[in-house]
Design a protein around this motif. Sequence first.
Motif, PDB file in Angstrom:
ATOM      1  N   PRO A 187       0.835  -1.203   0.000  1.00 22.15           N
ATOM      2  CA  PRO A 187       0.000   0.000   0.000  1.00 22.15           C
ATOM      3  C   PRO A 187       0.870   1.253   0.000  1.00 22.15           C
ATOM      4  O   PRO A 187       1.981   1.263   0.526  1.00 22.15           O
ATOM      5  CB  PRO A 187      -0.793  -0.131   1.304  1.00 22.15           C
ATOM      6  N   GLY A 188       0.342   2.319  -0.607  1.00 18.03           N
ATOM      7  CA  GLY A 188       1.040   3.594  -0.576  1.00 18.03           C
ATOM      8  C   GLY A 188       2.177   3.721  -1.562  1.00 18.03           C
ATOM      9  O   GLY A 188       3.178   4.383  -1.271  1.00 18.03           O
ATOM     10  N   ILE A 189       2.046   3.121  -2.747  1.00 22.64           N
ATOM     11  CA  ILE A 189       3.090   3.268  -3.771  1.00 22.64           C
ATOM     12  C   ILE A 189       3.111   4.722  -4.239  1.00 22.64           C
ATOM     13  O   ILE A 189       2.090   5.282  -4.629  1.00 22.64           O
ATOM     14  CB  ILE A 189       2.820   2.324  -4.955  1.00 22.64           C
ATOM     15  N   ASP A 190       4.281   5.343  -4.203  1.00 26.24           N
ATOM     16  CA  ASP A 190       4.398   6.751  -4.588  1.00 26.24           C
ATOM     17  C   ASP A 190       4.406   6.938  -6.103  1.00 26.24           C
ATOM     18  O   ASP A 190       3.863   7.920  -6.611  1.00 26.24           O
ATOM     19  CB  ASP A 190       5.676   7.346  -3.996  1.00 26.24           C
ATOM     20  N   LEU A 191       5.034   6.018  -6.817  1.00 28.87           N
ATOM     21  CA  LEU A 191       5.183   6.171  -8.265  1.00 28.87           C
ATOM     22  C   LEU A 191       5.219   4.799  -8.914  1.00 28.87           C
ATOM     23  O   LEU A 191       5.955   3.914  -8.460  1.00 28.87           O
ATOM     24  CB  LEU A 191       6.473   6.935  -8.585  1.00 28.87           C
ATOM     25  N   ALA A 192       4.439   4.631  -9.979  1.00 28.91           N
ATOM     26  CA  ALA A 192       4.434   3.398 -10.765  1.00 28.91           C
ATOM     27  C   ALA A 192       4.975   3.704 -12.156  1.00 28.91           C
ATOM     28  O   ALA A 192       4.432   4.551 -12.870  1.00 28.91           O
ATOM     29  CB  ALA A 192       3.033   2.814 -10.859  1.00 28.91           C
ATOM     30  N   LEU A 193       6.055   3.041 -12.541  1.00 29.31           N
ATOM     31  CA  LEU A 193       6.623   3.138 -13.883  1.00 29.31           C
ATOM     32  C   LEU A 193       6.011   2.023 -14.711  1.00 29.31           C
ATOM     33  O   LEU A 193       6.318   0.846 -14.512  1.00 29.31           O
ATOM     34  CB  LEU A 193       8.150   2.999 -13.822  1.00 29.31           C
ATOM     35  N   LEU A 194       5.112   2.395 -15.637  1.00 31.77           N
ATOM     36  CA  LEU A 194       4.269   1.406 -16.306  1.00 31.77           C
ATOM     37  C   LEU A 194       4.416   1.477 -17.822  1.00 31.77           C
ATOM     38  O   LEU A 194       4.445   2.569 -18.405  1.00 31.77           O
ATOM     39  CB  LEU A 194       2.802   1.634 -15.934  1.00 31.77           C
ATOM     40  N   PRO A 195       4.476   0.320 -18.491  1.00 30.39           N
ATOM     41  CA  PRO A 195       4.617   0.301 -19.955  1.00 30.39           C
ATOM     42  C   PRO A 195       3.304   0.628 -20.643  1.00 30.39           C
ATOM     43  O   PRO A 195       2.237   0.186 -20.224  1.00 30.39           O
ATOM     44  CB  PRO A 195       5.049  -1.137 -20.237  1.00 30.39           C
ATOM     45  N   ILE A 196       3.393   1.404 -21.736  1.00 29.92           N
ATOM     46  CA  ILE A 196       2.175   1.784 -22.476  1.00 29.92           C
ATOM     47  C   ILE A 196       2.284   1.479 -23.966  1.00 29.92           C
ATOM     48  O   ILE A 196       1.337   1.748 -24.708  1.00 29.92           O
ATOM     49  CB  ILE A 196       1.850   3.275 -22.283  1.00 29.92           C
ATOM     50  N   GLY A 197       3.415   0.952 -24.444  1.00 33.38           N
ATOM     51  CA  GLY A 197       3.599   0.772 -25.877  1.00 33.38           C
ATOM     52  C   GLY A 197       3.816  -0.670 -26.287  1.00 33.38           C
ATOM     53  O   GLY A 197       3.832  -1.583 -25.464  1.00 33.38           O
ATOM     54  N   ALA A 198       4.002  -0.879 -27.596  1.00 32.36           N
ATOM     55  CA  ALA A 198       4.197  -2.209 -28.192  1.00 32.36           C
ATOM     56  C   ALA A 198       2.979  -3.095 -27.963  1.00 32.36           C
ATOM     57  O   ALA A 198       3.087  -4.203 -27.446  1.00 32.36           O
ATOM     58  CB  ALA A 198       5.474  -2.868 -27.659  1.00 32.36           C
ATOM     59  N   TYR A 199       1.798  -2.610 -28.390  1.00 31.88           N
ATOM     60  CA  TYR A 199       0.554  -3.321 -28.093  1.00 31.88           C
ATOM     61  C   TYR A 199      -0.254  -3.717 -29.327  1.00 31.88           C
ATOM     62  O   TYR A 199      -1.315  -4.327 -29.185  1.00 31.88           O
ATOM     63  CB  TYR A 199      -0.332  -2.469 -27.188  1.00 31.88           C
ATOM     64  N   ALA A 200       0.191  -3.396 -30.520  1.00 30.75           N
ATOM     65  CA  ALA A 200      -0.601  -3.700 -31.719  1.00 30.75           C
ATOM     66  C   ALA A 200       0.169  -4.625 -32.660  1.00 30.75           C
ATOM     67  O   ALA A 200       1.386  -4.487 -32.804  1.00 30.75           O
ATOM     68  CB  ALA A 200      -0.973  -2.399 -32.445  1.00 30.75           C
TER      69      ALA A 200
END
Length: 364
Positions: free
Chosen positions: A277-290
Motif C-alpha cells: 500500500p502507498g506506492i508513490d510512483l508506478a513506472l508502467l509500460p504503455i507501448g508495443a501493443y498492436a
Amino acid sequence: MRDQTDAPSASRAGAGPDVPAAAVRVGAGTGAGTGAGAGVRRARPRPLGEHRLWPRSFADRLTTPLPGVRAFARLAREGAFRPGAEGLRGIPDLPYAPAPLPPVPAGAVSVTWAGHASWILRIGGLTVLTDPVWSRRILGTPARMTPVGVRWEDLPPVDAVVISHNHYDHLDAPTLKRLPRATPLFVPAGLARWCRRRGFTAVTELDWWEAAELGGVRFEFVPAHHWSKRSLTDACRTLWGGWMLSVLGGGSEEKKVYFAGDTGYGHWFGEIGRRHPGIDLALLPIGAYAPRWWLRDVHADPEEAVRACLDLGARRMAPMHWGTFVLSAEPVMEPLQRVRAAWARTGLPREHLWDLPVGASRAL
C-alpha cells in the motif's frame, strides 16, 4: 527474441480476480505474507549474491499459453509487424528533452527516463538503473527513434541494476559490459548464470515476492504477465517480473517506486497493491501493443496501464516502453495520446501523470 513476438494466445491475461494455483505455491514457498494491505508481512531479505538452484522451466508461471503455429502464420499473413508510413510520420514529434541530472535533496527520490524501460532512479542515496539499454539498436529492430536521454559518460556511479527479464530490449549485453563487474545486479530467478558468465560477481537472483536489501533500499521482485526467451530453445527458462524499490526506515514517510518491467494487464496489479500500500510512483509500460490479438496478453495498452495504476493504488504514474524502439504496429505517437486521454477520464490530478520526455527528470 524481440518483444514484437511476445504474444501468447488471444485469451485474456489474468482479467479475473482468481490467483492461479502456481501463484499460490509461489507465495507459500518464498516466505510471503499471508494477509492483505498493511497487514502483509514482508518476506525476510535474501542474502546478497547467493548461489541458488532453480527448476529447469518457469512455464507454470505463464498467465496464458505461448503462441502456436497458427498465431505465427496469421501474423506473417497479415504482416502487421511495424506501423505504416503514416504511423511513422510522428517520429519527429516524439518528446526528447535531455538535460543534466538534477541534484537530489536528502530524503527525495528522483527518476530520469533514459528511454524505453531504462530509468535512472536515485533513491535512498543509491543510483539504480532499470533494464539499461544504451545501445543504438537491439537484435532484429530498426535503430532507436530517439537517442538515449542521458549520455553514459554523464551518469553518476551506478550502485545497482535491476533487470525485469531477458528479452533483448530489456537485457542488453553491450550496455552491461560498460559496468564494473562488481556492480550489484538484481535479476529474476535463473538469470544469474548468464550474468556470472560475463564476469559479474555480485548477482542476486530472486523469485516472485522475494527481496534483498542494499544500502538502505529494499529490492523486491514481483510478478508480471509476461514471459522470457533469448534464443530458439530457452523459452521460460528464466523468470520475468517487476521490481518494488522501497527506502527502508518504516513509517508513513517510506518512499516506494514500482518498476513494472514489461507486462500485460491482469490480476497481479491488485495483488501487488495489496501487499504494498502507498506506492508513490508506478513506472508502467504503455507501448508495443498492436496488433491487439497478438500482444494483449503480454503488453498493456495505454488504457490498461492507467487501469493498472488504479489497481496498484499508486499515487503517480510515469509511462514508459514507448517512443524508443519500433517493436509493433501502432503509430509511434499514439501511446502518449491515448494515455493522456485515459488519465483525464479518471479525474485524477493531471500533475500526477508524469509523461516525461526522454531525458527528463522529476523528483518525489
